[in-house]
Scaffold this active site. Structure first.
Site, PDB file in Angstrom:
ATOM      1  N   ASP A   1     -35.772  -2.892  66.117  1.00  0.00           N
ATOM      2  CA  ASP A   1     -37.017  -2.133  66.054  1.00  0.00           C
ATOM      3  C   ASP A   1     -38.052  -2.869  66.893  1.00  0.00           C
ATOM      4  OD1 ASP A   1     -38.832  -0.044  64.745  1.00  0.00           O
ATOM      5  OD2 ASP A   1     -39.845  -1.917  64.206  1.00  0.00           O
TER       6      ASP A   1
ATOM      7  N   GLU B   1     -34.080   1.886  69.433  1.00  0.00           N
ATOM      8  CA  GLU B   1     -34.744   3.180  69.420  1.00  0.00           C
ATOM      9  C   GLU B   1     -35.259   3.531  70.805  1.00  0.00           C
ATOM     10  OE1 GLU B   1     -38.163   5.503  66.762  1.00  0.00           O
ATOM     11  OE2 GLU B   1     -37.954   3.327  66.677  1.00  0.00           O
TER      12      GLU B   1
ATOM     13  N   CYS C   1     -35.780   5.429  53.454  1.00  0.00           N
ATOM     14  CA  CYS C   1     -35.425   4.213  52.726  1.00  0.00           C
ATOM     15  C   CYS C   1     -34.016   3.795  53.136  1.00  0.00           C
ATOM     16  CB  CYS C   1     -35.499   4.467  51.222  1.00  0.00           C
ATOM     17  SG  CYS C   1     -34.899   3.079  50.216  1.00  0.00           S
TER      18      CYS C   1
ATOM     19  N   CYS D   1     -31.487   3.762  49.777  1.00  0.00           N
ATOM     20  CA  CYS D   1     -30.952   4.970  49.140  1.00  0.00           C
ATOM     21  C   CYS D   1     -30.960   6.174  50.058  1.00  0.00           C
ATOM     22  CB  CYS D   1     -31.725   5.283  47.868  1.00  0.00           C
ATOM     23  SG  CYS D   1     -33.464   5.739  48.154  1.00  0.00           S
TER      24      CYS D   1
ATOM     25  N   CYS E   1     -40.164   2.454  47.935  1.00  0.00           N
ATOM     26  CA  CYS E   1     -39.493   3.754  47.945  1.00  0.00           C
ATOM     27  C   CYS E   1     -39.842   4.516  46.665  1.00  0.00           C
ATOM     28  CB  CYS E   1     -37.988   3.572  48.072  1.00  0.00           C
ATOM     29  SG  CYS E   1     -37.042   5.111  47.973  1.00  0.00           S
TER      30      CYS E   1
ATOM     31  N   CYS F   1     -36.020   4.988  44.638  1.00  0.00           N
ATOM     32  CA  CYS F   1     -35.308   3.865  44.016  1.00  0.00           C
ATOM     33  C   CYS F   1     -36.224   2.681  43.722  1.00  0.00           C
ATOM     34  CB  CYS F   1     -34.148   3.422  44.899  1.00  0.00           C
ATOM     35  SG  CYS F   1     -34.645   2.750  46.499  1.00  0.00           S
TER      36      CYS F   1
ATOM     37  N   ASP G   1     -40.966  -2.886  59.425  1.00  0.00           N
ATOM     38  CA  ASP G   1     -40.166  -3.103  60.629  1.00  0.00           C
ATOM     39  C   ASP G   1     -38.707  -3.395  60.288  1.00  0.00           C
ATOM     40  OD1 ASP G   1     -42.467  -2.729  62.131  1.00  0.00           O
ATOM     41  OD2 ASP G   1     -42.975  -4.859  62.107  1.00  0.00           O
TER      42      ASP G   1
END
Length: 415
Positions: A191, A275, A327, A330, A346, A349, A356
């Protein structure tokens, strides 16, 4: 595969004059041929062929009084300038027809002697490597070169470049075999950011060096001195070179740092996923200076060609993928978040995430999915699928862009 090797050259006074003449003659041939094609297009005439331009603007032009000085440089320089114009037109036409991927390419433009970069291109008929370490160039002589490393094979072409601060560089294109590294079990999602240059999926962070920010004070002083000089004066020319040299130092430091960081990542991981950022769009925001200082595009390009060179797998994750909203524990999508939110929990969860690090883990998962889908597609395709996939890049600045969402894999048998 083809790679480009750059070296610093130190021509003497007479050689600098000869190179300046070569730069000018190549520029004149380019502009004359481009003008002929533009005038023919405006008049509704057919596209002027390269053979006609070569005969008119090179062979016959040398016999005229206005262009007699074209004979003072190697004919290879002039012919290669015309070939470069043909390549520029082909890229333009392919971009219009959709055959060329990536950003749209505009039509060729006229060159000026005031351009920040002057260059000529030669084939093996116009240069040779000498036993004493010099590089002989036709009608220029033996150029003194600083050999920072050995060439792995005999070069197939040479580009001589003069940058804005008066430095000369020799760029050789070499055909060589990939240097395949031993296989590893590790892979990494990356990232890219501004506070930290890169965060890897294993939690490690690479701090941003911010070379431009560190040099801003000296650059500001040099630019103020430049603004006080009278236009057209010799003192202004000297001040301009000082500013150009400082910018070149910043660019050289950033490039060297990019090379070291990208090489380390490629050597430590069997697969690398990153990315696909919209850098051109981010460069038009208030973060433009920091985005340009980071140099994400150059860094990703280095990762890509080094992955091919060393037998690693590389893939880009689509920029629309919500890496910062999902997330990684999950898979619940928790919605967009402002940039100042660096940690979040999250809602499904309850896992607390570093923004990052969570994005890097999501990029890793999506990259694995893309590579798995690409390999399954290859296995189900025709016998020629392995030969028609992504090609090995010729060099960093001229490498083609792979299809969107498709990985670059060095282990394809067709390569």
């Amino acid at each position: 595969m083809q790679l480009r090797y750059n070296y610093r050259a130190y021509p003497d006074a007479s050689q600098r004059i000869a190179l300046a003449s070569a730069f000018g003659c190549a520029r004149v041939v380019w502009n004359d041929c481009l003008r002929d094609r533009k005038e023919a297009h405006a008049a509704g005439l057919p596209y002027v062929k390269s053979a006609d331009l070569s005969r008119l603007r090179i062979t016959q032009a040398k016999r005229t009084e206005e262009r007699a000085w074209l004979a003072d440089v190697s004919a290879v320089v002039l012919q290669q300038s015309l070939r470069d114009l043909d390549t520029a037109y082909k890229n333009f036409f392919d971009s219009i027809n959709g055959k060329r991927q990536g950003r749209k390419v505009g039509p060729p433009r006229y060159k000026s002697k005031k351009d920040t970069r002057q260059s000529i291109r030669l084939n093996t008929n116009a240069f040779s490597l000498q036993d004493d370490g010099a590089v002989y160039v036709a009608k220029v002589g033996g150029l003194k070169v600083k050999w920072s490393r050995r060439l792995p094979a005999a070069p197939t072409s040479l580009t001589i470049t003069k940058d804005s601060c008066g430095r000369y560089f020799l760029s050789f294109v070499v055909d060589t075999e990939p240097d395949i590294l031993p296989g590893l079990d590790a892979d990494a999602g990356i990232d890219l950011g501004l506070s930290a240059f890169a965060v890897l999926s294993d939690g490690s962070k690479i701090d941003s060096p911010r070379f431009l920010r560190r040099a801003e004070k000296k650059l500001g002083r040099l630019q103020r001195e430049l603004s006080r000089k009278a236009k057209g004066s010799k003192n202004r020319a000297k001040a301009r070179i000082k500013v150009a040299r400082q910018h070149a130092k910043v660019a050289d430091r950033r490039r060297d740092w990019h090379h070291k960081a990208s090489t380390q990542i490629v050597r430590d991981n069997q697969a690398v996923y990153v990315e696909d950022l919209a850098v051109s769009g981010l460069a038009r925001t208030r973060l433009a200076k920091s985005v340009h200082d980071a140099g994400w595009s150059a860094f990703v390009g280095m990762l890509e060609y080094k992955a091919v060179k060393h037998g690693r797998t590389f893939a880009k994750v689509d920029r629309a993928f919500p890496s910062s909203q999902v997330c990684s524990a999950c898979g619940f999508r928790d919605g967009p978040k402002p940039l100042h939110v660096r940690e979040w929990a999250c809602g499904e969860c309850g896992t607390v995430h570093d923004r990052d690090h969570n994005a890097a883990r999501n990029v890793l998962s999506e990259g694995r999915r893309i590579v798995a889908a690409g390999r399954a597609e290859t296995l189900n395709a025709s016998w020629s699928a392995g030969k028609t996939r992504t090609k090995v890049p010729a060099q960093r600045s001229e490498a083609g862009s792979p299809r969107k969402g498709q990985p670059t894999q060095a282990e394809i048998p067709g390569l």
